[in-house]
Design an enzyme around this catalytic site. Structure first.
Site, PDB file in Angstrom:
ATOM      1  N   ASP A   1      -2.097   3.922  -4.553  1.00  0.00           N
ATOM      2  CA  ASP A   1      -2.802   3.014  -3.648  1.00  0.00           C
ATOM      3  C   ASP A   1      -2.115   1.642  -3.566  1.00  0.00           C
ATOM      4  O   ASP A   1      -1.722   1.208  -2.490  1.00  0.00           O
ATOM      5  CB  ASP A   1      -4.264   2.847  -4.058  1.00  0.00           C
ATOM      6  CG  ASP A   1      -5.062   2.105  -2.991  1.00  0.00           C
ATOM      7  OD1 ASP A   1      -4.809   2.350  -1.798  1.00  0.00           O
ATOM      8  OD2 ASP A   1      -5.914   1.288  -3.348  1.00  0.00           O
TER       9      ASP A   1
ATOM     10  N   LYS B   1      -0.618  11.020   0.885  1.00  0.00           N
ATOM     11  CA  LYS B   1       0.291  10.484  -0.128  1.00  0.00           C
ATOM     12  C   LYS B   1      -0.148  10.855  -1.542  1.00  0.00           C
ATOM     13  O   LYS B   1       0.650  11.332  -2.358  1.00  0.00           O
ATOM     14  CB  LYS B   1       0.390   8.964   0.003  1.00  0.00           C
ATOM     15  CG  LYS B   1       0.911   8.478   1.355  1.00  0.00           C
ATOM     16  CD  LYS B   1       1.015   6.976   1.406  1.00  0.00           C
ATOM     17  CE  LYS B   1      -0.324   6.272   1.284  1.00  0.00           C
ATOM     18  NZ  LYS B   1      -1.230   6.533   2.420  1.00  0.00           N
TER      19      LYS B   1
ATOM     20  N   HIS C   1       0.851  -1.183   0.000  1.00  0.00           N
ATOM     21  CA  HIS C   1       0.000   0.000   0.000  1.00  0.00           C
ATOM     22  C   HIS C   1       0.891   1.238   0.000  1.00  0.00           C
ATOM     23  O   HIS C   1       1.790   1.373   0.830  1.00  0.00           O
ATOM     24  CB  HIS C   1      -0.901   0.017   1.235  1.00  0.00           C
ATOM     25  CG  HIS C   1      -1.703   1.279   1.376  1.00  0.00           C
ATOM     26  ND1 HIS C   1      -2.691   1.617   0.494  1.00  0.00           N
ATOM     27  CD2 HIS C   1      -1.634   2.279   2.283  1.00  0.00           C
ATOM     28  CE1 HIS C   1      -3.218   2.778   0.861  1.00  0.00           C
ATOM     29  NE2 HIS C   1      -2.596   3.198   1.942  1.00  0.00           N
TER      30      HIS C   1
END
Length: 309
Positions: free
Chosen positions: A177, A159, A138
């Protein structure tokens, strides 16, 4: 490790199948191809097994000088080591007896217009990458000024938003992701997408964006070699220090050590700018330059000068 078959390389490189259409499910076991040499001369004690065998102009020209029986004997020296397939380069005519012998031994024979050097380079690169150990994590993967960076942190830390800012500054998204990591060597880690998330960036309050449609092809990159692992964390008061150079830290992925940096987030802090600085500083270190060492040398020189005056 992903299974790679002869059919995979036929599709990838549009090779012509001369024989063995029903044997294309044969698996590749080795990540390198081989060019036979001494096998043709019966001067060998041991040859590694299960390699794709490539026949270039020199090999084919030599086989054309032989009788069908002699050619079968030389090809037999290769086939006994169980190659998943044999590839003829430069669209050359197959030697006498090659097809019949390979049909008998159930070895696919392929042909391409590409030259020997091109075929070896392309096949090696494709097979190494396709068979590389991989893992999915992730995070977000970006390419900043040619340097691959993993952005990690807890969900919602920012992020994807940071990646969007970097895209606006001319850098490239690789994956959002879910990042697929592949180990190409003990020192080389490749970051890519999982096809489903290719070109997509998810931003809270905005939704899903296709960065290529919005910002053009330059906003996206298929894969990148990972050079830095950057963890984005919430701001902790008094947790940062002002040392000239922090002690090197590393994160390990699939057995590959990647330099690790932690960046704390705070409103108004230029996180994208800090990531750019980290990438450029990493590059300078690869060139043998350390700003901290340079600064210390200047202090020492100034001290020596003051003593001598």
């Amino acid at each position: 490790m992903k299974i790679v078959t002869v059919e995979d390389i036929v599709r990838r490189f549009s090779f012509e199948v001369l024989t063995g259409q029903d044997q294309l499910a044969r698996e590749l076991k080795k990540t390198k191809v081989r060019r036979p040499g001494l096998e043709f001369m019966d001067k060998f004690d041991f040859i590694a097994t299960e390699y794709v065998q490539i026949l270039g102009k020199n090999e084919i020209n030599y086989l054309h000088t032989l009788t069908e029986g002699e050619c079968k004997l030389r090809i037999g020296n290769i086939v006994q080591y169980d190659p998943p397939c044999i590839v003829i380069t430069s669209n050359q005519e197959e030697p006498l007896g090659l097809i019949d012998y390979c049909v008998e031994k159930k070895i696919p024979v392929l042909r391409t217009y590409d030259r020997m050097s091109e075929v070896c380079e392309k096949l090696d690169a494709f097979v190494v990458k396709a068979m590389a150990p991989e893992s999915a994590i992730h995070g977000v993967c970006v390419n900043v000024s040619g340097i691959g960076i993993l952005l990690r942190g807890k969900s919602g830390v920012g992020k994807s938003e940071t990646a969007h800012t970097l895209i606006g500054r001319g850098h490239r998204l690789v994956a959002d992701d879910i990042v697929v990591l592949k180990k190409l060597s003990p020192q080389t880690l490749l970051g890519s997408h999982n096809d489903k998330n290719k070109e997509f960036l998810a931003l809270r309050s905005i939704g899903l964006l296709n960065v290529v449609r919005l910002y053009g092809r330059a906003a996206f990159q298929e894969e990148t070699r990972i050079a830095l692992d950057i963890e984005l964390t919430k701001w902790e008061h008094n947790a940062l220090n002002n040392e000239l150079e922090l002690e090197s830290k590393f994160t390990e992925y699939i057995g590959v050590q990647i330099p690790h940096i932690q960046i704390q987030l705070q409103p108004g802090r230029d996180v994208a700018g800090l990531i750019e600085a980290a990438a450029n500083n990493w590059y300078l270190k690869q060139q043998g330059y350390s700003a901290a060492e340079d600064f210390v040398k200047r202090l020492e020189q100034d001290f020596d000068d003051s003593k001598s005056s």
